[in-house]
Design an enzyme around this catalytic site. Structure first.
Site, PDB file in Angstrom:
ATOM      1  N   ASP A 213     -19.195 -16.240  24.047  1.00 15.82           N
ATOM      2  CA  ASP A 213     -17.897 -16.480  24.701  1.00 15.82           C
ATOM      3  C   ASP A 213     -17.304 -17.772  24.140  1.00 15.82           C
ATOM      4  O   ASP A 213     -17.643 -18.161  23.031  1.00 15.82           O
ATOM      5  CB  ASP A 213     -18.073 -16.510  26.225  1.00 15.82           C
ATOM      6  CG  ASP A 213     -16.816 -16.067  26.957  1.00 15.82           C
ATOM      7  OD1 ASP A 213     -15.760 -16.661  26.714  1.00 15.82           O
ATOM      8  OD2 ASP A 213     -16.882 -15.124  27.766  1.00 15.82           O
ATOM      9  N   HIS A 236     -15.766 -17.227  21.132  1.00 16.38           N
ATOM     10  CA  HIS A 236     -14.352 -16.934  21.389  1.00 16.38           C
ATOM     11  C   HIS A 236     -13.449 -18.128  21.092  1.00 16.38           C
ATOM     12  O   HIS A 236     -12.294 -18.140  21.462  1.00 16.38           O
ATOM     13  CB  HIS A 236     -14.158 -16.445  22.826  1.00 16.38           C
ATOM     14  CG  HIS A 236     -14.783 -15.102  23.081  1.00 16.38           C
ATOM     15  ND1 HIS A 236     -14.720 -14.456  24.291  1.00 16.38           N
ATOM     16  CD2 HIS A 236     -15.493 -14.273  22.260  1.00 16.38           C
ATOM     17  CE1 HIS A 236     -15.368 -13.296  24.213  1.00 16.38           C
ATOM     18  NE2 HIS A 236     -15.850 -13.166  22.994  1.00 16.38           N
TER      19      HIS A 236
END
Ligand SMILES: *[C@@H]1O[C@H](CO)[C@@H](O)[C@H](O)[C@H]1NC(C)=O
Length: 387
Positions: A213, A236
């Protein structure tokens, strides 16, 4: 050679004698910790901490090498001294399976703490499997938390395979994370590197983040953050937000992100807010000297953030974004639109600055997308700006 060794040993001995004369030193083994990877060392760790925290002079806690199973450890202050050092040579193992705690290793209400070294193994695999199977899973545990604390240094930490966030910094001030590693597989859900919330004067420098993430995410009430020399990816990217999911969130301001290399990440430099009317702001953000290696969305402001695209609010975001600059951002985008500003119709992004942007898509020029955004450009502009 032998002589050199003995001089070295003598120096080490002198250093330790000096250290123990001026510092209180506590070894977790003396409190009953067993480095066998099975016996719960929670009580031993907490007792060593209580001794250091209760000492009137600077104190040190030592976790020697070995593998320690710790079911959970919440280290609480306030302490009697403001110079506690924790040296971790060992690896600390989290519970696996049906753990219901939201935090694993936490320091709270502490002022003046330095933590050196250490490997935390969050053993998040069964949680990830649960999430991937879309079953109803317990809340994922954050491996390492600094809460309601001041003047904290975390240097040389390695965090592996957290169930949820690797590290959370909240309601704290003066926290530095240096030469740390946050590692989890690319497909591990919600394993953010560091999440910062309601905190100021946070430095994150010279660290490596390979996660499933965000490498670093900054939530409501974050200010005076300095991020420099980070390797991010997979993951991310570095995000401000998501903001505006709840009413009355404090704003985010004075954020600097410098010298970050993004490799194969979903995003590079991202600001995300929900399409909800709740007030709030993001202002005074400097993004500079970033390298993008095959990043899907290198520069993105998304004020219609809605992961999964289900039941999206679809309203005009109440978050005001202003004074955000991007300087010397170069490299490759994995999608045609390398620069995207999708701002709120009711609160356009203002004071956006672009300078020396050199982003390509498959060795060809990339594109920009602008909606409800005002600002200025200077220097090289590839893709051509739509400001
Ligand atoms: C802005 O943040 C930096 C750290 O990144 C800090 O040194 C500086 O004091 C902050 N400025 C203000 C006005 O808060």
């Amino acid at each position: 050679m032998v002589q050199k060794m003995s001089i070295l040993l003598l120096l080490l001995f002198l250093f330790f004698s000096f250290f123990t004369a001026t510092h209180a030193a506590y070894n977790v083994l003396d409190f009953g910790a067993k480095p066998d990877g099975r016996t719960d060392a929670k009580k031993a760790f907490l007792k060593a901490w209580a001794a250091a925290c209760g000492a009137a002079k600077p104190a040190m806690v030592h976790v020697p090498s070995g593998r320690y199973f710790v079911s959970q450890a919440i280290f609480l202050g306030p302490c009697k001294n403001n110079k506690i050092r924790v040296f971790i040579d060992g690896t600390i193992l989290a519970p696996t399976g049906n753990n219901r705690d939201t935090q694993w290793i936490t320091f709270k209400y502490v002022d003046g703490l330095s933590i050196y070294g250490g490997t935390l193994d969050g053993r998040g695999q069964s949680m990830w499997a649960c999430k991937r199977a879309r079953r109803s899973c317990p809340i994922a545990t954050t491996s390492f938390t600094i809460g309601q604390s001041k003047n904290v240094l975390v240097q040389g930490l390695t965090s592996l395979n957290s169930e949820g966030f690797h590290m959370s910094i909240y309601a704290s001030s003066g926290v530095t994370v240096k030469r740390a590693k946050f590692l989890a597989p690319r497909d591990s859900p919600n394993t953010d590197g560091i999440h910062i919330q309601m905190s100021s004067y946070v430095n994150i420098v010279s660290s490596i983040m390979r996660t499933g993430d965000d490498c670093i995410s900054m939530g409501a009430g974050t200010s005076a953050v300095w991020i420099e020399d980070i390797k991010c990816g997979p993951g991310h990217g570095i995000s401000i937000g998501s903001l505006g999911g709840l009413p009355k969130e404090p704003g985010v301001q004075n954020i600097t992100v410098s010298k970050v290399v993004f490799s194969g990440t979903q995003n590079g430099l991202r600001i995300k807010t929900w399409g909800k009317p709740h007030d709030g702001y993001v202002k005074g953000v400097v993004f500079r000297h970033a390298v993008m290696n095959n990043v899907q969305y290198p520069i993105v402001v998304d004020q219609n953030y809605c992961p999964g695209n289900i039941n999206c609010p679809g309203q005009s975001s109440g978050i005001k974004i202003s004074q955000v600059s991007y300087t010397n951002i170069r490299g490759s985008s994995a999608t045609p639109v390398a620069v995207k500003f999708d701002c709120s119709p009711r609160n356009p992004c203002i004071g956006i600055g672009l300078r020396d942007i050199k982003l390509t898509y498959k060795n060809k020029p990339a594109q920009s997308f602008c909606k409800n955004v005002k600002g200025s450009t200077s220097g090289v502009m590839n893709p051509p700006s739509c400001l």
